[in-house]
Design a protein around this motif. Structure first.
Motif, short mmCIF file in Angstrom:
data_model
loop_
_atom_site.label_atom_id
_atom_site.label_comp_id
_atom_site.label_asym_id
_atom_site.label_seq_id
_atom_site.Cartn_x
_atom_site.Cartn_y
_atom_site.Cartn_z
N GLY A 81 2.95 -2.55 31.80
CA GLY A 81 3.59 -3.31 30.73
C GLY A 81 3.64 -4.80 30.98
O GLY A 81 3.87 -5.58 30.06
N GLN A 84 1.17 -6.83 28.94
CA GLN A 84 1.52 -6.93 27.51
C GLN A 84 2.86 -7.64 27.33
O GLN A 84 3.37 -7.72 26.22
N VAL A 86 6.02 -6.84 28.08
CA VAL A 86 7.01 -6.01 27.40
C VAL A 86 8.45 -6.46 27.61
O VAL A 86 9.33 -6.05 26.85
N LYS A 87 8.69 -7.31 28.59
CA LYS A 87 10.06 -7.81 28.76
C LYS A 87 10.47 -8.70 27.59
O LYS A 87 11.64 -8.96 27.38
N TYR A 90 7.99 -5.14 22.51
CA TYR A 90 6.93 -4.13 22.58
C TYR A 90 5.80 -4.31 21.58
O TYR A 90 4.92 -3.47 21.48
N LEU A 93 2.26 -4.34 23.13
CA LEU A 93 1.93 -3.00 23.60
C LEU A 93 1.58 -2.08 22.43
O LEU A 93 0.62 -1.32 22.49
N ALA A 94 2.35 -2.16 21.36
CA ALA A 94 2.06 -1.35 20.17
C ALA A 94 0.70 -1.71 19.58
O ALA A 94 -0.07 -0.81 19.21
N CYS A 107 4.79 2.90 29.20
CA CYS A 107 4.83 1.75 30.11
C CYS A 107 6.12 1.79 30.91
O CYS A 107 6.94 2.68 30.75
N THR A 110 10.30 -2.95 32.52
CA THR A 110 11.60 -3.52 32.14
C THR A 110 12.77 -2.90 32.90
O THR A 110 13.85 -3.47 32.92
N MET A 123 6.07 5.78 21.52
CA MET A 123 6.21 4.66 22.47
C MET A 123 7.30 5.04 23.47
O MET A 123 8.43 5.31 23.06
N ASN A 125 9.13 4.22 27.39
CA ASN A 125 9.37 3.55 28.67
C ASN A 125 10.45 4.39 29.34
O ASN A 125 11.57 4.46 28.85
#
Length: 156
Positions: A81, A84, A86-87, A90, A93-94, A107, A110, A123, A125
């Motif tokens: 992640g 991408q 992700v923090k 998303y 990532l999507a 992923c 986070t 999706m 995590n």
């Protein structure tokens, strides 16, 4: 098929091993930080397939940062992640999941669990198996159904 989903183990494997003995999954997914932990698990449970990717804390390792594979007719895309970002959300990532034709996107990074369905794309995590509330995921999948459950690792 039952799949155990882990991320962000950061060098601690005993918790994953205990969960695997308890849950008895058919497959294991590890989304990085530390990918070597997935290799330890793979050696401990040689009869269970393990899919893993490298994370941002896997310095100097030459592991893949993304992986695409099929399970029970569903295309899985896994990544840590960090690439991408992700923090910050998303969306990247999507978009990557849609770009590669994924049905399931998983992923970590986070340390915060998340589950959503976006345009028929799952999706996930699982959070961190080591930090915070120590969470992991269990996917139950058949040709017709997909189920996800977030679980907590309780230890003394």
């Amino acid at each position: 098929m039952k799949i155990a989903v882990f991320s962000d183990s950061h060098g601690i494997c005993y918790n994953m091993a205990e969960i695997i003995r308890d849950e008895k999954p058919d497959m294991i997914i590890h989304c990085g930080d530390h990918q070597k932990d997935a290799q330890v698990i793979e050696r401990q449970f040689p009869n269970i397939p393990v899919y893993s990717v490298a994370g941002n804390c896997d310095w100097g390792r030459k592991g893949e940062e993304e992986k695409l594979f099929e399970v029970m007719g569903k295309v899985f895309y896994i990544t840590h992640g960090h690439i991408q970002n992700v923090k910050r959300g998303y969306m990247n990532l999507a978009l990557k999941g849609k770009e590669v034709g994924a049905d399931v996107v998983i992923c970590g990074h986070t340390h915060i669990p998340m589950y959503d369905v976006l345009d028929n794309m799952y999706m996930i995590n699982p959070g961190s198996i080591t930090y915070g509330k120590k969470t992991y995921g269990i996917i139950n999948i058949t040709q017709r159904t997909f189920g996800y459950e977030l679980k907590y690792f309780d230890w003394i």
